[in-house]
Design a protein around this motif. Structure first.
Motif: not given
Length: 91
Positions: A5-12, A14-19, A40-46, A81-85
C-alpha cells in the motif's frame, strides 16, 4: 499488506506530479491533453484511496472483506495510466 500500500501510494504520488506537469505545460501553451491529464489525476486519487486505503484498513483492522475493495482501486490505477498516456500523446 501494509508495505505494498505504501509502495503504490508513493509511486502514484509521483504519477500525480506527472499529471501536474502535463497540466502546467498545457497552461503554458504546450498542446492539448489537459482533460485527460486531469482525469488521470482524479483516477490516481481514487485509486490511492480505494487500493491503498483498503490495504491499510485491512492490515489495521483485520476485516477481510476490505480485500474486495482493493481491485477497484487497481482498476482506477489502470484507467489513470491509460488517461495519462493519452494525455502525453497530445504533447
Amino acid at each position: 499488506m501494509f508495505e505494498p500500500g505504501v509502495r503504490y501510494q508513493m509511486s502514484h504520488a509521483l504519477a500525480l506530479l506527472g499529471c501536474a506537469w502535463r497540466l502546467e505545460r498545457r497552461a503554458a501553451g504546450g498542446g492539448g491533453g489537459a482533460p485527460w491529464a486531469a482525469a488521470a489525476a482524479w483516477l490516481f486519487v481514487v485509486g490511492t484511496v480505494l487500493f491503498c486505503g483498503s490495504l491499510y484498513v485491512l492490515t489495521l483492522s483485520g476485516a477481510r472483506w476490505w480485500g474486495a475493495v482493493t481491485p477497484l482501486g487497481g482498476l482506477a490505477f489502470l484507467a489513470g495510466w491509460a488517461c495519462l498516456a493519452w494525455a502525453l500523446l497530445w504533447a
